[in-house]
Structures are given as C-alpha cells and as structure tokens.
Design a protein around this motif. Structure first.
Motif, PDB file in Angstrom:
ATOM      1  N   GLY A  48       0.777  -1.233   0.000  1.00 34.52           N
ATOM      2  CA  GLY A  48       0.000   0.000   0.000  1.00 34.52           C
ATOM      3  C   GLY A  48       0.808   1.282   0.000  1.00 34.52           C
ATOM      4  O   GLY A  48       0.254   2.378  -0.102  1.00 34.52           O
ATOM      5  N   GLU A  49       2.117   1.178   0.134  1.00 31.48           N
ATOM      6  CA  GLU A  49       2.985   2.358   0.183  1.00 31.48           C
ATOM      7  C   GLU A  49       3.682   2.574  -1.159  1.00 31.48           C
ATOM      8  O   GLU A  49       4.179   1.619  -1.752  1.00 31.48           O
ATOM      9  N   PRO A  50       3.760   3.826  -1.633  1.00 28.84           N
ATOM     10  CA  PRO A  50       4.472   4.078  -2.890  1.00 28.84           C
ATOM     11  C   PRO A  50       5.961   3.793  -2.737  1.00 28.84           C
ATOM     12  O   PRO A  50       6.577   4.177  -1.746  1.00 28.84           O
ATOM     13  N   VAL A  51       6.523   3.066  -3.719  1.00 30.86           N
ATOM     14  CA  VAL A  51       7.961   2.765  -3.712  1.00 30.86           C
ATOM     15  C   VAL A  51       8.646   3.245  -4.989  1.00 30.86           C
ATOM     16  O   VAL A  51       9.858   3.138  -5.120  1.00 30.86           O
ATOM     17  N   GLY A  52       7.869   3.762  -5.923  1.00 31.23           N
ATOM     18  CA  GLY A  52       8.452   4.252  -7.168  1.00 31.23           C
ATOM     19  C   GLY A  52       7.387   4.711  -8.132  1.00 31.23           C
ATOM     20  O   GLY A  52       6.190   4.561  -7.884  1.00 31.23           O
ATOM     21  N   GLY A  53       7.838   5.277  -9.218  1.00 29.10           N
ATOM     22  CA  GLY A  53       6.925   5.736 -10.251  1.00 29.10           C
ATOM     23  C   GLY A  53       7.646   5.890 -11.568  1.00 29.10           C
ATOM     24  O   GLY A  53       8.875   5.972 -11.613  1.00 29.10           O
ATOM     25  N   LEU A  54       6.875   5.892 -12.625  1.00 26.35           N
ATOM     26  CA  LEU A  54       7.411   6.078 -13.970  1.00 26.35           C
ATOM     27  C   LEU A  54       6.433   6.931 -14.765  1.00 26.35           C
ATOM     28  O   LEU A  54       5.221   6.767 -14.632  1.00 26.35           O
ATOM     29  N   GLY A  55       6.986   7.786 -15.586  1.00 24.32           N
ATOM     30  CA  GLY A  55       6.172   8.553 -16.516  1.00 24.32           C
ATOM     31  C   GLY A  55       6.729   8.382 -17.914  1.00 24.32           C
ATOM     32  O   GLY A  55       7.940   8.291 -18.096  1.00 24.32           O
ATOM     33  N   MET A  56       5.828   8.275 -18.878  1.00 26.29           N
ATOM     34  CA  MET A  56       6.249   8.153 -20.271  1.00 26.29           C
ATOM     35  C   MET A  56       5.092   8.563 -21.172  1.00 26.29           C
ATOM     36  O   MET A  56       3.994   8.809 -20.689  1.00 26.29           O
ATOM     37  N   PHE A  57       5.389   8.620 -22.457  1.00 25.29           N
ATOM     38  CA  PHE A  57       4.393   9.044 -23.422  1.00 25.29           C
ATOM     39  C   PHE A  57       3.999   7.894 -24.320  1.00 25.29           C
ATOM     40  O   PHE A  57       4.643   6.849 -24.345  1.00 25.29           O
ATOM     41  N   GLY A  58       2.929   8.087 -25.058  1.00 23.11           N
ATOM     42  CA  GLY A  58       2.463   7.086 -26.003  1.00 23.11           C
ATOM     43  C   GLY A  58       1.418   7.675 -26.922  1.00 23.11           C
ATOM     44  O   GLY A  58       1.165   8.885 -26.916  1.00 23.11           O
ATOM     45  N   ASP A  59       0.825   6.812 -27.691  1.00 20.43           N
ATOM     46  CA  ASP A  59      -0.179   7.213 -28.675  1.00 20.43           C
ATOM     47  C   ASP A  59      -1.347   6.243 -28.666  1.00 20.43           C
ATOM     48  O   ASP A  59      -1.286   5.184 -28.047  1.00 20.43           O
ATOM     49  N   GLN A  60      -2.370   6.614 -29.421  1.00 22.12           N
ATOM     50  CA  GLN A  60      -3.514   5.734 -29.626  1.00 22.12           C
ATOM     51  C   GLN A  60      -3.900   5.771 -31.100  1.00 22.12           C
ATOM     52  O   GLN A  60      -3.660   6.755 -31.783  1.00 22.12           O
ATOM     53  N   ARG A  61      -4.459   4.673 -31.543  1.00 21.95           N
ATOM     54  CA  ARG A  61      -4.984   4.619 -32.902  1.00 21.95           C
ATOM     55  C   ARG A  61      -6.036   3.524 -32.940  1.00 21.95           C
ATOM     56  O   ARG A  61      -6.060   2.632 -32.088  1.00 21.95           O
ATOM     57  N   VAL A  62      -6.892   3.591 -33.920  1.00 20.40           N
ATOM     58  CA  VAL A  62      -7.919   2.565 -34.070  1.00 20.40           C
ATOM     59  C   VAL A  62      -7.623   1.774 -35.332  1.00 20.40           C
ATOM     60  O   VAL A  62      -7.264   2.332 -36.366  1.00 20.40           O
TER      61      VAL A  62
END
Length: 166
Positions: A48-62
């Motif tokens: 239940g405790e935060p131990v890390g994080g990540l941020g990144m980008f992406g895209d979407q398409r159909v």
C-alpha cells in the motif's frame, strides 16, 4: 529473482517482490517534442505504500481492418531517460535478471495493469515498445536486433482486453 507480473483488477502484481503497478493516470500530452499524444503516470506500490513511479508518453490509434475495431494504445519506452529509470528499479525488485529481460518484465507489468479492465465496450490492445536504436544506445544490444534499421520498433510486451458488452 525473476520479476513476473500477473494482472489484477486495476493493477499488475509481482508475487516475489510484493510490488504492484497501479493502473496509470492517463492524461493528454501537451509536450512540444515528438513522443506521443498521451502521458502515462504509473505508481509502484508495496504493501500500500508508494515505492516508485514512472512517466512516459504514447499514442492511440484505431484499427478498423477487422469486423470489430480495436483501439491500440502504445506506451513508448524509447527515450533513454525512461530506459534508465526502469533499469534503476532492479534493486527495488531485488532482480538479478539481465537488463533486457528485466526491461521486458517491467514492460509486461506496465501493460498488464490494463488487463483487468471490465468496463470497456470496445476491444483494446496495449503495447509497450522501444526503438531498436534506443535499446542499442543504452547497451541493451544483447537482443537479436543487430543490423535492424534504426527506426524499427521492438515490441517488449502487449496485452489484448476484449470488449465487455453488457
């Protein structure tokens, strides 16, 4: 220790480390450089405790080539800072896996966090990928991509979430 994430509702869980990757916060990207129209903000938790994080980008398409459209969401792990941030997490997991194997394990966890969805009314596909150029640039050339053009994308992990029609 091998990292192996299993999907759970709104997360992915690694039994050995006790770490969960929560379903990320997903925002429209307002970045000026290329990389994607979506920003993913992942949180890693243990007990239940935060131990890390990540941020990144992406895209979407159909993809409308089949009789049912599939929305594909990409998570782009190509930027060198994303790859380095992931590899720095090895000690958090107590992992002794080779770097590329660990990267694939985390990539599987990132997309597995989406696998437990039950409210989607369309088919969804989540793909974690990186360019061969960025993998080679970060010393992850032990994979069989020698001689592949620099623009080639390497799929590190993917998950398909079928529509849940009521």
């Amino acid at each position: 220790m091998a990292v192996n994430f299993i999907p759970r509702e709104r997360s992915a869980f690694d039994v050995e480390s006790g770490i969960s990757i929560l379903l990320p916060r997903v925002l429209p990207s307002d970045q000026s450089e290329p990389g994607g129209s979506i920003e993913y903000q992942y949180t890693f938790r243990r007990n239940g405790e935060p131990v890390g994080g990540l941020g990144m980008f992406g895209d979407q398409r159909v993809d409308g080539t089949s009789n049912r459209p599939v929305w594909t969401y990409t998570v782009n792990l190509s930027p060198p800072w994303v790859l380095r941030d992931i590899l720095r997490m090895k000690s958090l997991f107590g992992s002794i896996e080779p770097d590329f194997t660990f990267l694939q394990s985390i990539a599987r966890g990132l997309v597995a966090a989406f696998a437990g969805q039950t409210t989607n009314t369309v088919d969804l596909r989540y793909v974690a990928l990186a360019s061969s150029e960025s993998l080679i640039g970060e010393g992850l050339s032990d994979i069989q991509i020698s001689g592949v053009p620099n623009e080639c994308e390497v799929i590190l992990a993917e998950v398909f979430v079928p529509a849940h029609i009521l």
